[in-house]
Design a protein around this motif. Sequence first.
Motif, short mmCIF file in Angstrom:
data_model
loop_
_atom_site.label_atom_id
_atom_site.label_comp_id
_atom_site.label_asym_id
_atom_site.label_seq_id
_atom_site.Cartn_x
_atom_site.Cartn_y
_atom_site.Cartn_z
N SER A 29 66.18 44.15 29.28
CA SER A 29 65.88 45.49 28.77
C SER A 29 65.14 45.40 27.44
N ARG A 30 65.29 44.28 26.77
CA ARG A 30 64.62 44.10 25.48
C ARG A 30 63.15 43.71 25.68
N PHE A 31 62.92 42.81 26.64
CA PHE A 31 61.55 42.34 26.91
C PHE A 31 61.27 42.49 28.39
N SER A 32 60.52 43.50 28.73
CA SER A 32 60.20 43.76 30.12
C SER A 32 58.93 43.04 30.54
N PHE A 33 58.65 43.11 31.86
CA PHE A 33 57.50 42.40 32.42
C PHE A 33 56.21 42.75 31.70
N ASP A 34 56.06 44.03 31.33
CA ASP A 34 54.78 44.46 30.76
C ASP A 34 54.62 44.11 29.29
N GLU A 35 55.51 43.28 28.78
CA GLU A 35 55.36 42.79 27.41
C GLU A 35 54.93 41.33 27.34
N TYR A 36 54.57 40.82 28.51
CA TYR A 36 54.22 39.41 28.60
C TYR A 36 52.75 39.21 28.92
N ALA A 37 52.23 38.09 28.49
CA ALA A 37 50.97 37.57 28.98
C ALA A 37 51.29 36.51 30.02
N ILE A 38 50.57 36.59 31.13
CA ILE A 38 50.73 35.60 32.19
C ILE A 38 49.41 34.87 32.34
N ALA A 39 49.48 33.59 32.44
CA ALA A 39 48.26 32.78 32.59
C ALA A 39 48.39 31.86 33.79
N TRP A 40 47.25 31.54 34.34
CA TRP A 40 47.18 30.49 35.36
C TRP A 40 46.50 29.28 34.73
N PHE A 41 47.17 28.15 34.86
CA PHE A 41 46.62 26.87 34.44
C PHE A 41 46.46 25.99 35.67
N ARG A 42 45.63 24.98 35.53
CA ARG A 42 45.51 24.01 36.62
C ARG A 42 45.40 22.61 36.03
N GLN A 43 45.84 21.66 36.83
CA GLN A 43 45.74 20.27 36.41
C GLN A 43 45.33 19.41 37.59
N ALA A 44 44.19 18.78 37.45
CA ALA A 44 43.70 17.85 38.46
C ALA A 44 44.14 16.44 38.09
N PRO A 45 44.23 15.54 39.06
CA PRO A 45 44.65 14.17 38.76
C PRO A 45 43.78 13.53 37.69
N GLY A 46 44.43 12.97 36.69
CA GLY A 46 43.72 12.28 35.62
C GLY A 46 43.07 13.18 34.59
N GLU A 48 43.35 16.77 31.90
CA GLU A 48 44.27 17.61 31.14
C GLU A 48 44.44 18.97 31.83
N ARG A 49 45.55 19.58 31.57
CA ARG A 49 45.78 20.92 32.11
C ARG A 49 44.86 21.91 31.40
N GLU A 50 44.25 22.80 32.16
CA GLU A 50 43.33 23.77 31.58
C GLU A 50 43.68 25.18 32.07
N GLY A 51 43.49 26.15 31.18
CA GLY A 51 43.73 27.53 31.55
C GLY A 51 42.54 28.09 32.30
N VAL A 52 42.80 28.84 33.37
CA VAL A 52 41.71 29.40 34.17
C VAL A 52 41.72 30.92 34.22
N SER A 53 42.83 31.57 33.91
CA SER A 53 42.84 33.03 33.91
C SER A 53 44.04 33.51 33.10
N TYR A 54 43.85 34.62 32.41
CA TYR A 54 44.89 35.17 31.55
C TYR A 54 44.93 36.69 31.73
N SER A 112 46.13 27.89 24.91
CA SER A 112 46.64 26.53 25.06
C SER A 112 47.96 26.52 25.83
N ASP A 113 48.11 25.51 26.68
CA ASP A 113 49.34 25.46 27.49
C ASP A 113 50.59 25.29 26.64
N ASP A 114 50.46 24.67 25.47
CA ASP A 114 51.67 24.45 24.66
C ASP A 114 52.15 25.71 23.96
N GLU A 115 51.43 26.81 24.16
CA GLU A 115 51.85 28.09 23.57
C GLU A 115 52.57 28.98 24.58
#
Length: 129
Positions: A29-46, A48-54, A112-115
């Motif tokens: 009730s304090r933090f609902s779905f619409d208070e978040y940012a959702i991102a898609w990241f991807r990681q290919a073999p070898g 680094e993970r990279e963000g592709v959509s936010y 950044s993924d670490d955020e």
Amino acid sequence: DVQLVESGGGLVQAGESLRLSCAASGFTSRFSFDEYAIAWFRQAPGKEREGVSYISTGDGNTYYPDSVKGRFIISSDDAKTTVYLQMNSLKPEDTAVYYCAARLFFGVFHYSDDEYDYWGQGTQVTVSS
């Protein structure tokens, strides 16, 4: 805690489309779905993970890096607390494990993924040439 579950990955040929889903739960009730940012990241073999959509689920604002701009579309469904990633004109270089991630949104995107605090388990996307 927020839980994220991805689905929709698979094997497709170059030029085809795929839609990924990220089902989110555990909001309070304090933090609902619409208070978040959702991102898609991807990681290919070898690589680094990279963000592709936010997306900020509250106002629907989105951001895409140049690598996917015009091909990927991120959207959210508040009623289902689900975020989608529509991927069109897929290329072999899009092959990776795709993850969705969430963090509270305070007006600016974080790239950044670490955020990001919450992560799904990932779903494999393979694009054959």
